[in-house]
Design a protein around this motif. Structure first.
Motif, PDB file in Angstrom:
ATOM      1  N   TRP A  52       0.823  -1.203   0.000  1.00  0.00           N
ATOM      2  CA  TRP A  52       0.000   0.000   0.000  1.00  0.00           C
ATOM      3  C   TRP A  52       0.862   1.260   0.000  1.00  0.00           C
ATOM      4  O   TRP A  52       0.553   2.232  -0.689  1.00  0.00           O
ATOM      5  CB  TRP A  52      -0.939  -0.007   1.210  1.00  0.00           C
ATOM      6  N   VAL A  53       1.947   1.223   0.766  1.00  0.00           N
ATOM      7  CA  VAL A  53       2.835   2.384   0.826  1.00  0.00           C
ATOM      8  C   VAL A  53       3.530   2.577  -0.521  1.00  0.00           C
ATOM      9  O   VAL A  53       3.630   3.703  -1.028  1.00  0.00           O
ATOM     10  CB  VAL A  53       3.846   2.237   1.978  1.00  0.00           C
ATOM     11  N   CYS A  54       3.974   1.498  -1.129  1.00  0.00           N
ATOM     12  CA  CYS A  54       4.598   1.569  -2.455  1.00  0.00           C
ATOM     13  C   CYS A  54       3.618   2.150  -3.474  1.00  0.00           C
ATOM     14  O   CYS A  54       3.965   3.041  -4.249  1.00  0.00           O
ATOM     15  CB  CYS A  54       5.067   0.172  -2.859  1.00  0.00           C
ATOM     16  N   LEU A  55       2.381   1.667  -3.454  1.00  0.00           N
ATOM     17  CA  LEU A  55       1.356   2.187  -4.363  1.00  0.00           C
ATOM     18  C   LEU A  55       1.152   3.679  -4.160  1.00  0.00           C
ATOM     19  O   LEU A  55       1.118   4.450  -5.128  1.00  0.00           O
ATOM     20  CB  LEU A  55       0.031   1.453  -4.146  1.00  0.00           C
ATOM     21  N   ALA A  56       1.031   4.107  -2.908  1.00  0.00           N
ATOM     22  CA  ALA A  56       0.795   5.529  -2.631  1.00  0.00           C
ATOM     23  C   ALA A  56       1.975   6.390  -3.079  1.00  0.00           C
ATOM     24  O   ALA A  56       1.788   7.498  -3.590  1.00  0.00           O
ATOM     25  CB  ALA A  56       0.519   5.735  -1.141  1.00  0.00           C
ATOM     26  N   PHE A  57       3.193   5.877  -2.916  1.00  0.00           N
ATOM     27  CA  PHE A  57       4.353   6.645  -3.357  1.00  0.00           C
ATOM     28  C   PHE A  57       4.363   6.811  -4.874  1.00  0.00           C
ATOM     29  O   PHE A  57       4.502   7.917  -5.393  1.00  0.00           O
ATOM     30  CB  PHE A  57       5.657   5.992  -2.900  1.00  0.00           C
ATOM     31  N   TYR A  58       4.232   5.713  -5.602  1.00  0.00           N
ATOM     32  CA  TYR A  58       4.308   5.797  -7.064  1.00  0.00           C
ATOM     33  C   TYR A  58       3.058   6.404  -7.679  1.00  0.00           C
ATOM     34  O   TYR A  58       3.115   6.957  -8.777  1.00  0.00           O
ATOM     35  CB  TYR A  58       4.617   4.433  -7.672  1.00  0.00           C
ATOM     36  N   GLY A  59       1.940   6.331  -6.980  1.00  0.00           N
ATOM     37  CA  GLY A  59       0.720   6.938  -7.497  1.00  0.00           C
ATOM     38  C   GLY A  59       0.659   8.434  -7.282  1.00  0.00           C
ATOM     39  O   GLY A  59       0.304   9.188  -8.181  1.00  0.00           O
ATOM     40  N   SER A  60       1.025   8.871  -6.064  1.00  0.00           N
ATOM     41  CA  SER A  60       0.795  10.273  -5.710  1.00  0.00           C
ATOM     42  C   SER A  60       1.941  10.936  -4.961  1.00  0.00           C
ATOM     43  O   SER A  60       1.805  12.095  -4.561  1.00  0.00           O
ATOM     44  CB  SER A  60      -0.447  10.365  -4.822  1.00  0.00           C
ATOM     45  N   SER A  61       3.039  10.233  -4.749  1.00  0.00           N
ATOM     46  CA  SER A  61       4.125  10.744  -3.900  1.00  0.00           C
ATOM     47  C   SER A  61       3.602  11.123  -2.516  1.00  0.00           C
ATOM     48  O   SER A  61       4.048  12.092  -1.905  1.00  0.00           O
ATOM     49  CB  SER A  61       4.824  11.946  -4.543  1.00  0.00           C
ATOM     50  N   PHE A  62       2.610  10.355  -2.039  1.00  0.00           N
ATOM     51  CA  PHE A  62       1.989  10.529  -0.715  1.00  0.00           C
ATOM     52  C   PHE A  62       1.191  11.829  -0.596  1.00  0.00           C
ATOM     53  O   PHE A  62       0.879  12.277   0.505  1.00  0.00           O
ATOM     54  CB  PHE A  62       3.015  10.471   0.419  1.00  0.00           C
ATOM     55  N   TRP A 134       1.148   0.175  -9.282  1.00  0.00           N
ATOM     56  CA  TRP A 134       1.524  -0.949  -8.431  1.00  0.00           C
ATOM     57  C   TRP A 134       2.135  -2.069  -9.279  1.00  0.00           C
ATOM     58  O   TRP A 134       3.171  -2.615  -8.934  1.00  0.00           O
ATOM     59  CB  TRP A 134       0.326  -1.470  -7.637  1.00  0.00           C
ATOM     60  N   THR A 135       1.492  -2.396 -10.401  1.00  0.00           N
ATOM     61  CA  THR A 135       1.975  -3.462 -11.268  1.00  0.00           C
ATOM     62  C   THR A 135       3.373  -3.145 -11.796  1.00  0.00           C
ATOM     63  O   THR A 135       4.255  -4.000 -11.814  1.00  0.00           O
ATOM     64  CB  THR A 135       1.000  -3.687 -12.447  1.00  0.00           C
ATOM     65  N   THR A 136       3.592  -1.908 -12.192  1.00  0.00           N
ATOM     66  CA  THR A 136       4.878  -1.500 -12.760  1.00  0.00           C
ATOM     67  C   THR A 136       5.996  -1.413 -11.727  1.00  0.00           C
ATOM     68  O   THR A 136       7.114  -1.843 -11.989  1.00  0.00           O
ATOM     69  CB  THR A 136       4.731  -0.130 -13.457  1.00  0.00           C
ATOM     70  N   HIS A 137       5.700  -0.869 -10.553  1.00  0.00           N
ATOM     71  CA  HIS A 137       6.765  -0.544  -9.602  1.00  0.00           C
ATOM     72  C   HIS A 137       6.834  -1.423  -8.358  1.00  0.00           C
ATOM     73  O   HIS A 137       7.882  -1.455  -7.702  1.00  0.00           O
ATOM     74  CB  HIS A 137       6.615   0.914  -9.149  1.00  0.00           C
ATOM     75  N   CYS A 138       5.751  -2.094  -8.009  1.00  0.00           N
ATOM     76  CA  CYS A 138       5.697  -2.777  -6.708  1.00  0.00           C
ATOM     77  C   CYS A 138       5.553  -4.297  -6.807  1.00  0.00           C
ATOM     78  O   CYS A 138       6.092  -5.021  -5.958  1.00  0.00           O
ATOM     79  CB  CYS A 138       4.544  -2.228  -5.874  1.00  0.00           C
ATOM     80  N   LYS A 139       4.832  -4.770  -7.802  1.00  0.00           N
ATOM     81  CA  LYS A 139       4.565  -6.199  -7.934  1.00  0.00           C
ATOM     82  C   LYS A 139       5.876  -6.970  -8.099  1.00  0.00           C
ATOM     83  O   LYS A 139       6.745  -6.575  -8.875  1.00  0.00           O
ATOM     84  CB  LYS A 139       3.668  -6.436  -9.156  1.00  0.00           C
ATOM     85  N   HIS A 140       6.006  -8.059  -7.355  1.00  0.00           N
ATOM     86  CA  HIS A 140       7.179  -8.941  -7.395  1.00  0.00           C
ATOM     87  C   HIS A 140       8.470  -8.242  -6.989  1.00  0.00           C
ATOM     88  O   HIS A 140       9.544  -8.635  -7.433  1.00  0.00           O
ATOM     89  CB  HIS A 140       7.357  -9.590  -8.777  1.00  0.00           C
ATOM     90  N   GLN A 141       8.367  -7.191  -6.186  1.00  0.00           N
ATOM     91  CA  GLN A 141       9.547  -6.476  -5.714  1.00  0.00           C
ATOM     92  C   GLN A 141       9.721  -6.724  -4.217  1.00  0.00           C
ATOM     93  O   GLN A 141       8.761  -7.027  -3.516  1.00  0.00           O
ATOM     94  CB  GLN A 141       9.403  -4.968  -5.958  1.00  0.00           C
ATOM     95  N   ASN A 142      10.940  -6.585  -3.734  1.00  0.00           N
ATOM     96  CA  ASN A 142      11.177  -6.597  -2.297  1.00  0.00           C
ATOM     97  C   ASN A 142      10.748  -5.231  -1.780  1.00  0.00           C
ATOM     98  O   ASN A 142      11.379  -4.223  -2.084  1.00  0.00           O
ATOM     99  CB  ASN A 142      12.653  -6.858  -2.004  1.00  0.00           C
ATOM    100  N   LEU A 143       9.702  -5.199  -0.996  1.00  0.00           N
ATOM    101  CA  LEU A 143       9.095  -3.944  -0.563  1.00  0.00           C
ATOM    102  C   LEU A 143       9.401  -3.597   0.890  1.00  0.00           C
ATOM    103  O   LEU A 143       8.835  -2.647   1.432  1.00  0.00           O
ATOM    104  CB  LEU A 143       7.577  -4.001  -0.775  1.00  0.00           C
ATOM    105  N   THR A 144      10.293  -4.339   1.522  1.00  0.00           N
ATOM    106  CA  THR A 144      10.549  -4.137   2.951  1.00  0.00           C
ATOM    107  C   THR A 144      11.022  -2.722   3.266  1.00  0.00           C
ATOM    108  O   THR A 144      10.760  -2.213   4.357  1.00  0.00           O
ATOM    109  CB  THR A 144      11.573  -5.158   3.485  1.00  0.00           C
TER     110      THR A 144
END
Length: 152
Positions: A52-62, A134-144
């Motif tokens: 969710w945090v990754c999505l928010a960053f790449y979607g809107s820069s929070f 999310w698909t482009t930047h977050c899916k299958h990535q190490n998100l820790t």
């Protein structure tokens, strides 16, 4: 020395700027982690908080007041970039409004509506793949790294 502008006008100007300032919010990463955790997003539909945090960053820069206009005439609104063609209603787009919300409600500092709608979106078969970011930047990535160092 007399002010060139009358004080009621200056007061009105101050409140106009103040109102704009409180309407939107740019979250700090750990602040968003806490907010999402408080709304039980960690593990929602099997997606970790980091997703969710990754999505928010790449979607809107929070940034809660982000609006992105798409080539198809729809727009994406708010911290999760929720699309007006399906999920929210705006004046410019015919929408299914599946979240039963005005897109403008997704642009203020209170993200409860955004979270409720995001939960509705991921319950559909596409899950988080409904968001290209999310698909482009977050899916299958190490998100820790998205939650690292944040108390939760």
């Amino acid at each position: 020395m007399k002010s060139p502008l009358p004080w009621p006008f200056l007061l009105l100007l101050f409140f106009a700027f103040w109102t704009v300032a409180v309407r939107a919010k740019i979250y700090e990463r750990c602040e968003l982690v806490k907010e999402l955790e408080d709304h039980e997003m960690d593990g929602y539909q099997s997606y970790s908080l980091a997703n969710w945090v990754c999505l928010a960053f790449y979607g809107s820069s929070f940034d809660t007041e982000t609006v992105t206009h798409n080539k198809d005439g729809t727009s994406d609104f708010g911290i999760f970039q929720i699309n007006s063609g399906w999920w929210c209603a705006d004046e410019d787009t015919t929408s299914d409004n599946l979240c039963d919300i005005s897109c403008k409600e997704l642009l203020n500092s209170e993200i409860e509506h955004d979270i409720t709608c995001a939960k509705r979106i991921v319950r559909d078969p596409q899950g988080m793949e409904a968001w290209d970011q999310w698909t482009t930047h977050c899916k299958h990535q190490n998100l820790t790294e998205w939650v690292k160092g944040c108390p939760h």
